[in-house]
Write an enzyme that holds these catalytic residues in place. Sequence first.
Site, PDB file in Angstrom:
ATOM      1  N   THR A 158       7.159  -2.675  11.051  1.00 26.50           N
ATOM      2  CA  THR A 158       6.613  -1.385  11.500  1.00 26.50           C
ATOM      3  C   THR A 158       5.092  -1.408  11.334  1.00 26.50           C
ATOM      4  O   THR A 158       4.461  -0.353  11.326  1.00 26.50           O
ATOM      5  CB  THR A 158       7.205  -0.204  10.701  1.00 26.50           C
ATOM      6  OG1 THR A 158       7.061  -0.486   9.299  1.00 26.50           O
ATOM      7  CG2 THR A 158       8.660   0.031  11.019  1.00 26.50           C
ATOM      8  N   ALA A 159       4.536  -2.622  11.190  1.00 22.14           N
ATOM      9  CA  ALA A 159       3.088  -2.720  10.928  1.00 22.14           C
ATOM     10  C   ALA A 159       2.341  -3.112  12.206  1.00 22.14           C
ATOM     11  O   ALA A 159       1.870  -2.227  12.931  1.00 22.14           O
ATOM     12  CB  ALA A 159       2.837  -3.697   9.789  1.00 22.14           C
ATOM     13  N   ARG A 160       2.278  -4.408  12.505  1.00 27.69           N
ATOM     14  CA  ARG A 160       1.619  -4.867  13.724  1.00 27.69           C
ATOM     15  C   ARG A 160       2.343  -6.096  14.260  1.00 27.69           C
ATOM     16  O   ARG A 160       2.685  -7.013  13.496  1.00 27.69           O
ATOM     17  CB  ARG A 160       0.155  -5.229  13.447  1.00 27.69           C
ATOM     18  CG  ARG A 160      -0.771  -4.036  13.271  1.00 27.69           C
ATOM     19  CD  ARG A 160      -0.893  -3.192  14.546  1.00 27.69           C
ATOM     20  NE  ARG A 160      -1.814  -2.075  14.409  1.00 27.69           N
ATOM     21  CZ  ARG A 160      -1.462  -0.841  14.062  1.00 27.69           C
ATOM     22  NH1 ARG A 160      -0.194  -0.558  13.810  1.00 27.69           N
ATOM     23  NH2 ARG A 160      -2.363   0.115  13.984  1.00 27.69           N
TER      24      ARG A 160
ATOM     25  N   GLY B 158       0.855  -1.186   0.000  1.00 29.84           N
ATOM     26  CA  GLY B 158       0.000   0.000   0.000  1.00 29.84           C
ATOM     27  C   GLY B 158       0.893   1.238   0.000  1.00 29.84           C
ATOM     28  O   GLY B 158       2.052   1.193  -0.419  1.00 29.84           O
ATOM     29  N   ARG B 159       0.341   2.322   0.536  1.00 26.25           N
ATOM     30  CA  ARG B 159       1.088   3.594   0.522  1.00 26.25           C
ATOM     31  C   ARG B 159       2.442   3.468   1.207  1.00 26.25           C
ATOM     32  O   ARG B 159       3.462   3.928   0.695  1.00 26.25           O
ATOM     33  CB  ARG B 159       0.304   4.671   1.263  1.00 26.25           C
ATOM     34  CG  ARG B 159      -0.982   5.088   0.626  1.00 26.25           C
ATOM     35  CD  ARG B 159      -1.589   6.197   1.498  1.00 26.25           C
ATOM     36  NE  ARG B 159      -2.913   6.555   1.057  1.00 26.25           N
ATOM     37  CZ  ARG B 159      -4.011   5.886   1.399  1.00 26.25           C
ATOM     38  NH1 ARG B 159      -3.929   4.824   2.194  1.00 26.25           N
ATOM     39  NH2 ARG B 159      -5.198   6.256   0.960  1.00 26.25           N
ATOM     40  N   ILE B 160       2.451   2.857   2.393  1.00 27.74           N
ATOM     41  CA  ILE B 160       3.699   2.816   3.172  1.00 27.74           C
ATOM     42  C   ILE B 160       4.717   1.904   2.493  1.00 27.74           C
ATOM     43  O   ILE B 160       5.892   2.266   2.344  1.00 27.74           O
ATOM     44  CB  ILE B 160       3.433   2.397   4.635  1.00 27.74           C
ATOM     45  CG1 ILE B 160       2.521   3.432   5.310  1.00 27.74           C
ATOM     46  CG2 ILE B 160       4.741   2.274   5.418  1.00 27.74           C
ATOM     47  CD1 ILE B 160       2.045   3.069   6.713  1.00 27.74           C
TER      48      ILE B 160
ATOM     49  N   GLU C 165       2.368  -6.277  23.043  1.00 32.36           N
ATOM     50  CA  GLU C 165       2.764  -4.875  22.995  1.00 32.36           C
ATOM     51  C   GLU C 165       2.008  -4.129  24.081  1.00 32.36           C
ATOM     52  O   GLU C 165       0.781  -4.269  24.148  1.00 32.36           O
ATOM     53  CB  GLU C 165       2.427  -4.300  21.615  1.00 32.36           C
ATOM     54  CG  GLU C 165       2.971  -2.906  21.428  1.00 32.36           C
ATOM     55  CD  GLU C 165       2.809  -2.385  20.013  1.00 32.36           C
ATOM     56  OE1 GLU C 165       3.105  -3.120  19.066  1.00 32.36           O
ATOM     57  OE2 GLU C 165       2.373  -1.224  19.885  1.00 32.36           O
TER      58      GLU C 165
ATOM     59  N   HIS D 252       6.789   1.533  19.183  1.00 32.40           N
ATOM     60  CA  HIS D 252       5.724   1.919  18.238  1.00 32.40           C
ATOM     61  C   HIS D 252       5.811   3.405  17.872  1.00 32.40           C
ATOM     62  O   HIS D 252       4.884   4.185  18.127  1.00 32.40           O
ATOM     63  CB  HIS D 252       4.344   1.579  18.838  1.00 32.40           C
ATOM     64  CG  HIS D 252       3.293   1.342  17.806  1.00 32.40           C
ATOM     65  ND1 HIS D 252       2.305   0.396  17.939  1.00 32.40           N
ATOM     66  CD2 HIS D 252       3.065   1.930  16.603  1.00 32.40           C
ATOM     67  CE1 HIS D 252       1.502   0.416  16.871  1.00 32.40           C
ATOM     68  NE2 HIS D 252       1.949   1.345  16.049  1.00 32.40           N
TER      69      HIS D 252
END
Length: 311
Positions: free
Chosen positions: A228-230, A153-155, A258, A277
């Site tokens: 860097t997502a989940r 996607g964008r990231i 987390e 995060h």
Amino acid sequence: MRVFVTRSLPGEALNRLKERGLEVEVHPGPLLPREELLRKVEGVVGLIPTVEDRIDAPVMDRAKDLKVIACYSVGVDHVDLEAAKARGIRVTHTPGVLTEATADFTLALLLAVARRVVEGVDYAKAGLWKAWHPELLLGLDLEGLTLGLIGMGRIGQAVAQRALAFGMRVVYHARTPKPLPYPFLPLEDLLQEADIVSLHTPLTPETHRLLNRKRLFAMKRGAILLNTARGPLVDTEALVEALKGHLFGAGLDVTDPEPLPPGHPLYALPNAVITPHLGSAGRRTRERMAEVAVENLLAVLEGREPKNPVV
Ligand code: DGY
């Protein structure tokens, strides 16, 4: 009409809510205990939660007047979307504004792991830096390495652009191939080919533990994992094992669990760079996220279609 915000937010955006005559209660943080969250949402028409607040059916049932959950995040895995839909509650998020900040941070983690920045800092601070040595803390040269992006996607695309500037080759896997100038690979092929695997896919029941033990050990020996997502996209226990010899290192801005509790085995590994995060934590980005969340919330309450609807 009352709005509840589960953390103080940077910038002035929340003032707009007050200017529109809304009563705004802001919990400064940290995480509200569950019972208190349930109490706070009683009577609210709007809720601005952060990624740590679990907004599920019991929360929605206590918030009988709730019309909109305006997430202060692009990820919405903390909200039960089906429950919201069933109750006619709109859910919005903040895509776009955090793309560049998160992509920057992904590269920060990549450089930190590949070039052993944290180990170097610790080494110097511990007073061990006595002399320059050609073989001290040797890391990976990025030029010519293959970056495998999972989620495009964008990231993911913003990370790809940055990787090109470092002379890396980019391949990707996504649910469906996209018209992009990078090769699309099936997931198992990507894991075998990539020197660096970076996760940029939302957390859903389908992607939970996407990188399970088998897939982590299917990654190239000496590869780097970036997340860097989940956190729950990765099997943490298996990752700890993989970091003890199979992988070169990991850069983790998100973890499972987390926050990662003190004393967790990941902290003991010098090749795991763990941050709390921070992907979108540029001041301007976090202010813009607040503006977007507020605008979405106002749109719903004023009977307009929000710009960033999820439900
Ligand atoms: C998001 O937006 O989903 C990030 O995880 C926090 O900014």
